[in-house]
Every structure is written in structure tokens, then in C-alpha cells.
Design a protein around this motif. Structure first.
Motif, PDB file in Angstrom:
ATOM      1  N   GLY A   1       0.865  -1.382  -0.123  1.00 36.25           N
ATOM      2  CA  GLY A   1      -0.092  -0.067  -0.093  1.00 36.25           C
ATOM      3  C   GLY A   1       0.972   1.180  -0.024  1.00 36.25           C
ATOM      4  O   GLY A   1       1.894   1.159  -0.437  1.00 36.25           O
ATOM      5  N   ILE A   2       0.404   2.359   0.591  1.00 32.96           N
ATOM      6  CA  ILE A   2       1.089   3.650   0.755  1.00 32.96           C
ATOM      7  C   ILE A   2       1.920   3.454   1.963  1.00 32.96           C
ATOM      8  O   ILE A   2       1.377   3.676   3.047  1.00 32.96           O
ATOM      9  CB  ILE A   2       0.273   4.791   0.816  1.00 32.96           C
ATOM     10  CG1 ILE A   2      -0.901   4.797  -0.373  1.00 32.96           C
ATOM     11  CG2 ILE A   2       0.675   5.959   1.013  1.00 32.96           C
ATOM     12  CD1 ILE A   2      -2.036   5.818  -0.170  1.00 32.96           C
ATOM     13  N   ILE A   3       3.192   3.492   1.698  1.00 33.05           N
ATOM     14  CA  ILE A   3       4.404   3.401   2.751  1.00 33.05           C
ATOM     15  C   ILE A   3       4.936   4.674   3.173  1.00 33.05           C
ATOM     16  O   ILE A   3       5.646   4.628   4.299  1.00 33.05           O
ATOM     17  CB  ILE A   3       5.185   2.215   2.400  1.00 33.05           C
ATOM     18  CG1 ILE A   3       6.127   2.549   1.089  1.00 33.05           C
ATOM     19  CG2 ILE A   3       4.848   0.737   2.198  1.00 33.05           C
ATOM     20  CD1 ILE A   3       7.333   1.580   0.818  1.00 33.05           C
ATOM     21  N   ALA A   4       4.590   5.560   2.410  1.00 32.89           N
ATOM     22  CA  ALA A   4       5.126   6.842   2.803  1.00 32.89           C
ATOM     23  C   ALA A   4       4.265   7.825   2.555  1.00 32.89           C
ATOM     24  O   ALA A   4       3.746   7.820   1.170  1.00 32.89           O
ATOM     25  CB  ALA A   4       6.666   6.989   2.395  1.00 32.89           C
ATOM     26  N   LEU A   5       4.030   8.886   3.227  1.00 34.89           N
ATOM     27  CA  LEU A   5       3.539  10.286   2.708  1.00 34.89           C
ATOM     28  C   LEU A   5       4.084  11.281   3.301  1.00 34.89           C
ATOM     29  O   LEU A   5       4.462  11.650   4.330  1.00 34.89           O
ATOM     30  CB  LEU A   5       1.890  10.091   3.376  1.00 34.89           C
ATOM     31  CG  LEU A   5       1.071  11.178   3.057  1.00 34.89           C
ATOM     32  CD1 LEU A   5       0.824  11.314   1.473  1.00 34.89           C
ATOM     33  CD2 LEU A   5      -0.456  11.072   3.947  1.00 34.89           C
TER      34      LEU A   5
ATOM     35  N   HIS B   1       4.004  16.015  10.186  1.00 34.45           N
ATOM     36  CA  HIS B   1       4.567  14.667  10.516  1.00 34.45           C
ATOM     37  C   HIS B   1       3.165  13.911  10.864  1.00 34.45           C
ATOM     38  O   HIS B   1       2.112  14.244  11.270  1.00 34.45           O
ATOM     39  CB  HIS B   1       5.452  14.619  11.910  1.00 34.45           C
ATOM     40  CG  HIS B   1       6.744  15.375  11.452  1.00 34.45           C
ATOM     41  ND1 HIS B   1       7.686  14.774  10.737  1.00 34.45           N
ATOM     42  CD2 HIS B   1       7.261  16.548  12.001  1.00 34.45           C
ATOM     43  CE1 HIS B   1       8.784  15.706  10.750  1.00 34.45           C
ATOM     44  NE2 HIS B   1       8.526  16.686  11.759  1.00 34.45           N
ATOM     45  N   MET B   2       3.428  12.495  10.484  1.00 36.16           N
ATOM     46  CA  MET B   2       2.198  11.643  10.471  1.00 36.16           C
ATOM     47  C   MET B   2       2.063  11.017  11.914  1.00 36.16           C
ATOM     48  O   MET B   2       2.989  10.953  12.484  1.00 36.16           O
ATOM     49  CB  MET B   2       2.409  10.325   9.605  1.00 36.16           C
ATOM     50  CG  MET B   2       2.112  10.907   8.247  1.00 36.16           C
ATOM     51  SD  MET B   2       1.969   9.446   7.020  1.00 36.16           S
ATOM     52  CE  MET B   2       3.529   8.741   7.291  1.00 36.16           C
ATOM     53  N   SER B   3       0.720  11.155  12.320  1.00 33.46           N
ATOM     54  CA  SER B   3       0.500  10.837  13.674  1.00 33.46           C
ATOM     55  C   SER B   3      -0.939   9.967  13.607  1.00 33.46           C
ATOM     56  O   SER B   3      -1.853  10.491  12.767  1.00 33.46           O
ATOM     57  CB  SER B   3       0.401  11.469  14.844  1.00 33.46           C
ATOM     58  OG  SER B   3      -0.478  12.696  14.268  1.00 33.46           O
TER      59      SER B   3
ATOM     60  N   ALA C   1       4.444  10.561  -2.080  1.00 36.24           N
ATOM     61  CA  ALA C   1       4.141   9.581  -1.782  1.00 36.24           C
ATOM     62  C   ALA C   1       5.002   8.483  -2.244  1.00 36.24           C
ATOM     63  O   ALA C   1       5.639   8.474  -3.309  1.00 36.24           O
ATOM     64  CB  ALA C   1       2.608   9.171  -2.093  1.00 36.24           C
ATOM     65  N   THR C   2       4.999   7.244  -1.411  1.00 36.59           N
ATOM     66  CA  THR C   2       5.834   6.357  -1.883  1.00 36.59           C
ATOM     67  C   THR C   2       5.023   4.933  -1.599  1.00 36.59           C
ATOM     68  O   THR C   2       3.932   4.758  -0.683  1.00 36.59           O
ATOM     69  CB  THR C   2       7.240   6.003  -1.009  1.00 36.59           C
ATOM     70  OG1 THR C   2       8.002   7.044  -1.114  1.00 36.59           O
ATOM     71  CG2 THR C   2       7.856   4.744  -1.450  1.00 36.59           C
TER      72      THR C   2
END
Length: 594
Positions: free
Chosen positions: A146-150, A464-466, A166-167
């Protein structure tokens, strides 16, 4: 290597046993076969091979609770079969074993642990940050899909174009789309070989907004994620446009800047001392210091050069552009600023990228009005004839900013004191708007102004993602702070060294009030971006298991001594060699067989 050696040794043992069986069948016909001798040889052959393998790769030993096995998310239910203590963290409740709320609880139940073996997708920040001084071994499961980085854009200005990075895993044959809050596709693209993709969107009204990223493959939805965007329009940047003559370029540039949220002041020289536009601005350092950026053509530059450069060194941004074929004096003055301009004085056509697909172009244009008709350009329409100076801005200390579709540089900027100066070589960029390429005109001027604009304080949107129900850390806090959740609940934080921890119970935009300032951050739902969370834990655990700290060192006694296995292998080999060559257990050959 260990599995390869085991395979070779196993094959050797099987071949040796088959040879003994075939010999026994031949010896039966001659009367020499002895079942006890054959049984002894059949036992010694695999025993010798097994002792050799253990000598090369001594098995791990478990001294009390020296080794602790921990199951994390994605651990198979078959992993529990071992004599070492096996604990299951909340993320791997289906893996069996002894359930514990965190890694610290498992370590307290098994004192004296020297090595922690982690199975699955890895430790979460809850556990990896609190990991004590023990060795860490990691046996990862299958990589997440799936989406492993955003990479969300953070804070953008109203009307500005932004990029979302995105990665994705298993990128081959997949398509990723960026969808605006109204449900319209603003951009789509295919990830490259490494799974990376950049998509563009356009900010609208001020305030927080949620875009959506969707990953599709073969028509099926693989993964999707929320992309938080904070459109900040609290204070409009002050922009000064100075032109040496009236024209369509100034008209459309002013209209674009006003729509983009800038506080625009225009001053146009009509000749004979007549100045058109807004109230006249004195071209001195004090008056120009009120502006955050200025756009100046080559006809005004010689008159206002000294005052503009003083304002730039104090922090104002400056964009220089030509209103037509540049004269030799203008080129020399630009070169004096540090730009290396090589080429001729003529105008040439620049290469423009193809127009985006019509649905995407309509989304970027927004709602139709008298300035933006609905009959926008489609990929089949003719491209506008926009020219550029036949010179490429560059030089030592300059930063390339814009290129045309052929890779030729259109703009570059350089530092000047506390401010920045950009040089733009395109001519009559308003032609893009007249032929339906408004999004490209927007991209060019947004990039130019964003590169040189005087920095201004903002709400400090944290990209940052949380995740919901997962602890996060907020830093740069000025004394006690309060966090306001989307449901209106407040929580107080007493930071230590400027940082505090917070456990969000709901997803959405949260506000942090600290030191008289307001900051905003976004919390993803607990079931969103699961692949990105797994990849984060996987990477962090791998780094912790392979770093140079004492935690990565193997404890003494992790594997048994190989000498005992070498001695056993030597003894078994000598016994096998003696038994094969002795006549012990062989029957005498009958005289009739001779």
C-alpha cells in the motif's frame, strides 16, 4: 549460507544411506549381510552429518530467560512453537503466546533477559523508545502493501499550488490519484520504479482542508489516505508590481496575485511623468521596506535599483523580468547582480508541457467565472506561443527554479543579504491564461514568489504523521500548553525541555495553544495508512537492531561453543571409518559361494 549448508549436508546423508542399503542388498545374495552392522552404519551416517552441521553453526542456547521472543503486528500464529518465553504485544493478538500490554511488562516478567527477538512488522514507538540495554534481533515478516510513506505539503497560501509526495509498494501497474475535498481528481500519476510519485493540488479558501490519496491497481482500490492541507490566509503578503509601461502582462499578473491572496500595489509608468495604478509609492528604502516582495521589469530597474537593493538586503524578495527583448545594458546590470546570462539578445519560443487531462484541468481552474470560462484548453488544443529570452540564468551561488518542457532554465534565484533575487526570462506569460493554461501561469508565478517572499510567522502546521490512540511528541512548546481536540475536549501539557507527549483519542485537526500562539496538527484515524505505520515500525526496528549501540551487541553465551560439536563429529567420524573397514558384524562367506 546456513540453510545452504544444511541442504548439502542433508543430501550427503541421504546419498550415504542409499549407498549402504544398496550394499546390503548385494551382500544378502553373498551371505555377508548383517542387519546389526547395517543398522549401526545407518545411524552413524546422519549422526555424523548432523554433528558437522552443529559444529559449523552451533545452536542457540537458552540460559533461563536470556532470550525473549516478542510477537508484533503481522506475526504468524505458527511462530509460538519454541521453548523460549513467547509474549504477544497488542498489535499481534492473533499470534498466540502470553498477551502483554507493552514490551516493558514482558521484560519485568522475565528478569535477566539479554536478547529480545522481535517477530512481525517491528516495535511501535511505544516500545522501541523504552527498550532497555539489551540486544535486539529482528525477524521481519512480509513487507506491507500500500502507501508506505506520505509527505503532506504542510502550510500553503490561498490559491497556491502544492505538491504531495508518496511512496507505494508494488508500484508496477498501479495508479495513484489526489482528490480534493469536493471529490474531484486534481492529479493522477504512475509511481516510478522505486514507488515514488509527486502529485499537484491547488489550495482554495483559507483554513484546514482534507485531500485524499487513492492507490489503485487493475481497477481495484488498494489503499487510501487523508492528506491534510492548511491553507493559511491570516495576513496577506504585500506585493509591489513596478512596470515601465501599461500592458496585458501587468493586468493579468495583478489579477492573478489578487486572487491568490496578495495585497497588491501596482505602479505603472505611462511616460511624461504620468504614473498609473494605485497611489504612488516613493522608491526609497523606507517605503519599499513595507513590502514582502516586488516584481520589477527591466525598464524600471535602472531607476529604482539602489532603493530596491537596499530593501532586498533587509529581507524583501525581488523578481526581475523582461518586458520584451532585453537591451545590452539590462543584461549587464543583471550580470552585475551575480547572474551568468549566456546567449543572444533575441526572443525564442519555449517548450511548454502538454495540457493536463480535461477533468483535472477543470478541477485546477476551479468554478467557472467571467475570467475563467468553461471552455478551457484540452490536451488536443494548440499550445500558446509564449517566448523567452535566449539566455539561461545561472552562475555560482544561484539556485535553478523553473525549466521549460525541454529542460531549458527559465528562472533562478540567489541570496542578497537577508533577501533573495529571482530572474525570470519568460516574456508575455499572460498568453497562458488567454489560451486556457491558467494553471501553468499560476505554477510559474507561485513558484517565483514562494522562493523569494519575505518569511512570515505562521501557525506552524506539523506535517509529521500521527495516528489516533498512539502517543505523539510535540516540541518547541513555550511553557504549559493546551491541546484542543476536534470534539472540543482540552488536555493540558507540562513540557519538559520544550517537548510534551500527547495521546489523541479522536482523529482530525488538533489545535495547540502555547505562548500566545496557535499551532495545528492532524491525527490520522487508527485504521488509515496501515502500511505506512508498519513500514515506520519495520524501519525503526531494523535500525535499532543494526546500529552500533550496545543494544545491538550479541550477549555472551548466545550460541553454544562449537568445540564440543567438533569433538563429537571427530569421534563419530572415526567410529564410522573404523566400522566400515572392520569385519565386525560381517558374516563369513559360505564355501559354496566361493
Amino acid at each position: 549460507m546456513q540453510y545452504l549448508v544444511a541442504l548439502i549436508v542433508g543430501i550427503v546423508a541421504v546419498v550415504a544411506c542409499l549407498r549402504l542399503v544398496m550394499w546390503h542388498r548385494r551382500a544378502t545374495r553373498t551371505g555377508q549381510a548383517a542387519p546389526r552392522r547395517l543398522a549401526a552404519l545407518l545411524v552413524l551416517q546422519p549422526l555424523t552429518c548432523a554433528l558437522l552441521y552443529c559444529a559449523l553453526f552451533p545452536p542457540a542456547v537458552s540460559d533461563g530467560a536470556r532470550l525473549l521472543r516478542v510477537a508484533t503486528g503481522g506475526t504468524s500464529s505458527l511462530a509460538a512453537g519454541s521453548r523460549e518465553p513467547f509474549f504477544t504485544l497488542p498489535e499481534a493478538s492473533a499470534a498466540g503466546g502470553i498477551g502483554v500490554p507493552d514490551l516493558g511488562t514482558a521484560l519485568r516478567r522475565q528478569p535477566g533477559v539479554q536478547t529480545v527477538e522481535v517477530l512481525g512488522q517491528g516495535l511501535t514507538p511505544r516500545d522501541i523508545d523504552a527498550l532497555p540495554d539489551v540486544a535486539l534481533r529482528f525477524r521481519p515478516g512480509r513487507p506491507p502493501v500500500g502507501i508506505i510513506a506520505l509527505s503532506p505539503p504542510g502550510t500553503v497560501a490561498p490559491g497556491a499550488r502544492f505538491l504531495v509526495g508518496a511512496t507505494v509498494s508494488e508500484a508496477r501497474g498501479s495508479m495513484i490519484e489526489l482528490i480534493d475535498p469536493a471529490g474531484r481528481v486534481t492529479d493522477r500519476g504512475e509511481p516510478d520504479a522505486a514507488g515514488h510519485v509527486l502529485l499537484a493540488g491547488t489550495a482554495r479558501a483559507a483554513g484546514p482542508a482534507i485531500f485524499t490519496l487513492r492507490l489503485r491497481k487493475d481497477g481495484s482500490l488498494i489503499d487510501q489516505a487523508s492528506v491534510p492541507v492548511l491553507v493559511e490566509g491570516v495576513k496577506a503578503p504585500r506585493l509591489l508590481i513596478l512596470a515601465g509601461a501599461p500592458g496585458a502582462e501587468v493586468k493579468f499578473l495583478r489579477r492573478w496575485a489578487t486572487d491568490a491572496g496578495y495585497d497588491v500595489t501596482t505602479q505603472i509608468s505611462a511616460g511624461g511623468g504620468i504614473v498609473l495604478g494605485d497611489a504612488p509609492v516613493r522608491l526609497d528604502a523606507a517605503s519599499l521596506g513595507r513590502f514582502d516582495a516586488a516584481i520589477v521589469d527591466d525598464r524600471v530597474w535602472p531607476v529604482a535599483r539602489d532603493a530596491l537593493m537596499t530593501a532586498v538586503r533587509s529581507g524583501m524578495g525581488l523578481i526581475l523580468h523582461a518586458g520584451g527583448p532585453a537591451e545590452t545594458t539590462s543584461i549587464a546590470q543583471w550580470q552585475a547582480l551575480g547572474f551568468d546570462l549566456k546567449g543572444t539578445t533575441r526572443l525564442v519560443s519555449l517548450a511548454l508541457p502538454a495540457a493536463p487531462a480535461e477533468p483535472i484541468a477543470r478541477t485546477r481552474h476551479g468554478i467557472a467565472n467571467e475570467d475563467v470560462p468553461t471552455d478551457i484548453a484540452s490536451p488536443d488544443d494548440a499550445l500558446p506561443d509564449v517566448s523567452r529570452l535566449d539566455r539561461v540564468p545561472g552562475g555560482t551561488g544561484t539556485v535553478p527554479l523553473l525549466d521549460d518542457n525541454g529542460g531549458t532554465g527559465l528562472a533562478a534565484w540567489r541570496q542578497a543579504g537577508m533577501g533573495r533575487i529571482a530572474l525570470f526570462t519568460a516574456i508575455d506569460s499572460y498568453g497562458l491564461i488567454l489560451t486556457g493554461r491558467r494553471e501553468l501561469h499560476n505554477d510559474w508565478w507561485s513558484a517565483l514568489l514562494n522562493a523569494v517572499l519575505r518569511p512570515a510567522p505562521h501557525t506552524g502546521f506539523d506535517p509529521h504523521m500521527s495516528w489516533q490512540d498512539e502517543r505523539l511528541t510535540l516540541c518547541d512548546l513555550q511553557g504549559p500548553a493546551s491541546v484542543i481536540a476536534p470534539d472540543g475536549r482540552k488536555a493540558m501539557m507540562l513540557p519538559v525541555h520544550g517537548c510534551g507527549a500527547y495521546w489523541p483519542r479522536v482523529s482530525g485537526f488538533h489545535q495547540v495553544q502555547t505562548g500566545g500562539q496557535m499551532r495545528i496538527f492532524y491525527v490520522h484515524p487508527r485504521n488509515e495508512l496501515g502500511a505506512a505505520r508498519q513500514m515506520r515500525d519495520r524501519t525503526a526496528t531494523m535500525l535499532r537492531a543494526s546500529d552500533g549501540s550496545p543494544n545491538a551487541k550479541a550477549p555472551t553465551g548466545e550460541r553454544a561453543s562449537p568445540w564440543i560439536w567438533w569433538i563429537g563429529w571427530m569421534a563419530a567420524s572415526l567410529l564410522l571409518w573404523w566400522l566400515e573397514r572392520s569385519r565386525l558384524g560381517r558374516k563369513a562367506v559360505p564355501q559354496s559361494a566361493m
